[in-house]
Design a protein around this motif. Structure first.
Motif, PDB file in Angstrom:
ATOM      1  N   LEU A  80      29.776  52.258  41.068  1.00  0.00           N
ATOM      2  CA  LEU A  80      29.059  52.670  39.868  1.00  0.00           C
ATOM      3  C   LEU A  80      29.939  53.463  38.905  1.00  0.00           C
ATOM      4  O   LEU A  80      29.871  53.273  37.689  1.00  0.00           O
ATOM      5  N   PHE A  81      30.760  54.340  39.460  1.00  0.00           N
ATOM      6  CA  PHE A  81      31.505  55.259  38.607  1.00  0.00           C
ATOM      7  C   PHE A  81      32.985  54.900  38.473  1.00  0.00           C
ATOM      8  O   PHE A  81      33.723  55.585  37.766  1.00  0.00           O
ATOM      9  N   GLY A  82      33.421  53.823  39.119  1.00  0.00           N
ATOM     10  CA  GLY A  82      34.812  53.401  39.005  1.00  0.00           C
ATOM     11  C   GLY A  82      35.004  52.407  37.875  1.00  0.00           C
ATOM     12  O   GLY A  82      34.157  51.535  37.647  1.00  0.00           O
ATOM     13  N   LYS A  83      36.093  52.522  37.177  1.00  0.00           N
ATOM     14  CA  LYS A  83      36.355  51.641  36.038  1.00  0.00           C
ATOM     15  C   LYS A  83      36.467  50.190  36.462  1.00  0.00           C
ATOM     16  O   LYS A  83      36.056  49.279  35.736  1.00  0.00           O
ATOM     17  N   ARG A  84      37.025  49.932  37.649  1.00  0.00           N
ATOM     18  CA  ARG A  84      37.190  48.554  38.133  1.00  0.00           C
ATOM     19  C   ARG A  84      36.133  48.170  39.160  1.00  0.00           C
ATOM     20  O   ARG A  84      36.236  47.132  39.797  1.00  0.00           O
ATOM     21  N   PHE A 103      38.438  37.948  33.855  1.00  0.00           N
ATOM     22  CA  PHE A 103      37.274  37.816  34.720  1.00  0.00           C
ATOM     23  C   PHE A 103      36.220  38.835  34.312  1.00  0.00           C
ATOM     24  O   PHE A 103      36.520  39.870  33.719  1.00  0.00           O
ATOM     25  N   SER A 104      34.974  38.543  34.681  1.00  0.00           N
ATOM     26  CA  SER A 104      33.880  39.503  34.555  1.00  0.00           C
ATOM     27  C   SER A 104      33.635  40.124  35.916  1.00  0.00           C
ATOM     28  O   SER A 104      33.507  39.407  36.920  1.00  0.00           O
ATOM     29  N   LEU A 105      33.588  41.451  35.967  1.00  0.00           N
ATOM     30  CA  LEU A 105      33.333  42.130  37.232  1.00  0.00           C
ATOM     31  C   LEU A 105      31.908  41.859  37.693  1.00  0.00           C
ATOM     32  O   LEU A 105      31.001  41.651  36.896  1.00  0.00           O
ATOM     33  N   ALA A 106      31.715  41.869  39.020  1.00  0.00           N
ATOM     34  CA  ALA A 106      30.443  41.431  39.590  1.00  0.00           C
ATOM     35  C   ALA A 106      29.296  42.378  39.271  1.00  0.00           C
ATOM     36  O   ALA A 106      28.170  41.935  39.023  1.00  0.00           O
ATOM     37  N   MET A 134      25.556  51.722  32.551  1.00  0.00           N
ATOM     38  CA  MET A 134      26.239  51.186  33.733  1.00  0.00           C
ATOM     39  C   MET A 134      26.919  49.888  33.363  1.00  0.00           C
ATOM     40  O   MET A 134      26.362  49.063  32.654  1.00  0.00           O
ATOM     41  N   ARG A 135      28.135  49.661  33.903  1.00  0.00           N
ATOM     42  CA  ARG A 135      28.976  48.568  33.426  1.00  0.00           C
ATOM     43  C   ARG A 135      28.815  47.327  34.299  1.00  0.00           C
ATOM     44  O   ARG A 135      29.654  47.020  35.134  1.00  0.00           O
ATOM     45  N   PHE A 136      27.679  46.618  34.104  1.00  0.00           N
ATOM     46  CA  PHE A 136      27.437  45.433  34.915  1.00  0.00           C
ATOM     47  C   PHE A 136      28.284  44.245  34.462  1.00  0.00           C
ATOM     48  O   PHE A 136      28.487  43.311  35.220  1.00  0.00           O
ATOM     49  N   PHE A 137      28.739  44.257  33.235  1.00  0.00           N
ATOM     50  CA  PHE A 137      29.427  43.094  32.707  1.00  0.00           C
ATOM     51  C   PHE A 137      30.816  43.459  32.197  1.00  0.00           C
ATOM     52  O   PHE A 137      31.272  42.926  31.196  1.00  0.00           O
ATOM     53  N   ASN A 138      31.483  44.398  32.862  1.00  0.00           N
ATOM     54  CA  ASN A 138      32.852  44.726  32.500  1.00  0.00           C
ATOM     55  C   ASN A 138      33.743  43.508  32.653  1.00  0.00           C
ATOM     56  O   ASN A 138      33.589  42.719  33.588  1.00  0.00           O
ATOM     57  N   ARG A 139      34.666  43.374  31.751  1.00  0.00           N
ATOM     58  CA  ARG A 139      35.657  42.296  31.847  1.00  0.00           C
ATOM     59  C   ARG A 139      37.010  42.905  32.125  1.00  0.00           C
ATOM     60  O   ARG A 139      37.299  44.036  31.718  1.00  0.00           O
ATOM     61  N   ILE A 140      37.829  42.147  32.848  1.00  0.00           N
ATOM     62  CA  ILE A 140      39.131  42.661  33.251  1.00  0.00           C
ATOM     63  C   ILE A 140      40.167  41.562  33.124  1.00  0.00           C
ATOM     64  O   ILE A 140      39.888  40.387  33.402  1.00  0.00           O
ATOM     65  N   ASN A 141      41.355  41.912  32.671  1.00  0.00           N
ATOM     66  CA  ASN A 141      42.468  40.967  32.558  1.00  0.00           C
ATOM     67  C   ASN A 141      43.441  41.210  33.702  1.00  0.00           C
ATOM     68  O   ASN A 141      43.851  42.344  33.947  1.00  0.00           O
ATOM     69  N   LEU A 142      43.797  40.137  34.415  1.00  0.00           N
ATOM     70  CA  LEU A 142      44.720  40.224  35.542  1.00  0.00           C
ATOM     71  C   LEU A 142      45.953  39.394  35.242  1.00  0.00           C
ATOM     72  O   LEU A 142      45.866  38.315  34.658  1.00  0.00           O
ATOM     73  N   HIS A 143      47.107  39.895  35.683  1.00  0.00           N
ATOM     74  CA  HIS A 143      48.370  39.189  35.493  1.00  0.00           C
ATOM     75  C   HIS A 143      48.854  38.676  36.847  1.00  0.00           C
ATOM     76  O   HIS A 143      49.100  39.454  37.761  1.00  0.00           O
ATOM     77  N   GLN A 172      32.515  37.893  38.930  1.00  0.00           N
ATOM     78  CA  GLN A 172      31.483  36.879  38.792  1.00  0.00           C
ATOM     79  C   GLN A 172      32.113  35.496  38.869  1.00  0.00           C
ATOM     80  O   GLN A 172      33.201  35.270  38.349  1.00  0.00           O
ATOM     81  N   GLU A 173      31.412  34.589  39.517  1.00  0.00           N
ATOM     82  CA  GLU A 173      31.872  33.208  39.611  1.00  0.00           C
ATOM     83  C   GLU A 173      31.743  32.555  38.253  1.00  0.00           C
ATOM     84  O   GLU A 173      30.705  32.653  37.594  1.00  0.00           O
ATOM     85  N   THR A 174      32.816  31.905  37.824  1.00  0.00           N
ATOM     86  CA  THR A 174      32.799  31.273  36.505  1.00  0.00           C
ATOM     87  C   THR A 174      32.035  29.967  36.500  1.00  0.00           C
ATOM     88  O   THR A 174      31.685  29.458  35.440  1.00  0.00           O
TER      89      THR A 174
END
Length: 259
Positions: free
Chosen positions: A145-149, A19-22, A1-10, A164-166
């Motif tokens: 749970l099952f969505g990439k974002r 950012f790190s997803l919550a 499970m992707r608790f610490f996925n990171r995402i780049n936003l423009h 996640q709050e930085t």
């Protein structure tokens, strides 16, 4: 499970933010706290409604007349009040607390738009109105749970994500040059800082906070682009001579914060 996925936003200003997803755990904790607060608020409202309704009906029964239409109206007030508390809790906090309800603040997570900007009234309202659907049979949890974002239905419709709050939302630590300090003092009279929207200030803050992580070329290009857009927004004729784009952005940010 992707608790610490990171995402780049423009961002619209062409600034790339990471950012790190919550994650489902933090979101579940935040929702549990928020629902307890909402439940206590609804309990208080119910007690107040029962008391006032009882007093009103007792008063009306002592007077002559047909008051049979009053109970349905009292029930309507109760339903509307319950809805206003439930929906208004999430809408109010997410709009005026930059995407954080008390539960999200405790869990150190935040709602933002898909482009990294703070959410507005429209996004908060859509998320709140669709929350019952997400809660129905834990549909929202399955999407997360099952969505990439890691978005629930309300996030997809509103165009938001939960990150996640930085821990760096306060004023960035800045080592100001003498030229920057002088511009901070004079900028309110040279430019129209009121034209700078909260979203614009948030982008400047994010850039100043994260610029050390950028390569030299990326930092130069992004700061120059952002400085030109900010200069145009605040109606400043030109960036003062001898001032770098980073120094200009620092001055604008501090001038607005200290105003």
């Amino acid at each position: 499970m992707r608790f610490f996925n990171r995402i780049n936003l423009h961002t619209p200003e062409s600034v790339e933010l990471e950012f790190s997803l919550a994650g489902i755990g933090n979101r579940a904790l935040a929702l549990l706290i928020d629902y307890h607060v909402v439940a206590l608020s609804l309990l208080g409202f119910s007690i107040l409604w029962i008391f006032l309704s009882t007093q009103l009906m007792s008063y009306l029964l002592q007077r002559e007349g047909d008051f049979s239409a009053v109970p349905p109206w009292l029930l309507a007030v109760f339903i509307l009040g319950t809805f206003a508390i439930y929906a208004g809790y999430f809408i109010g906090f997410e709009v005026y607390r930059q995407g954080q309800t008390p539960g999200k603040r405790f869990a150190k997570i935040r709602v933002i738009r898909d482009d990294g900007r703070p959410i507005g009234l429209t996004q908060a309202a859509l998320r709140s109105l669709l929350r019952p659907i997400d809660d129905f049979f834990f549909i929202g949890a399955l999407f997360i749970l099952f969505g990439k974002r890691e978005k629930r239905i309300g996030d997809w419709v509103a165009g938001t994500i939960v990150v996640q709050e930085t821990g760096r939302r306060a004023k960035p630590s800045l080592a100001l040059s003498d030229r920057t300090q002088q511009l901070v003092a004079h900028l309110p009279t040279l430019a129209n800082l009121r034209n700078l929207h909260p979203d614009d200030l948030a982008v400047i803050r994010e850039y100043l906070d994260r610029r050390k992580d950028l390569t030299r070329k990326a930092r130069h290009d992004l700061s120059l682009t952002l400085a030109c857009q900010v200069r145009s927004r605040i109606q400043l004729e030109a960036i003062p001579d001898g001032l770098t784009s980073d120094e200009f952005l620092e001055a604008v940010y501090l001038a607005v914060v200290q105003a």
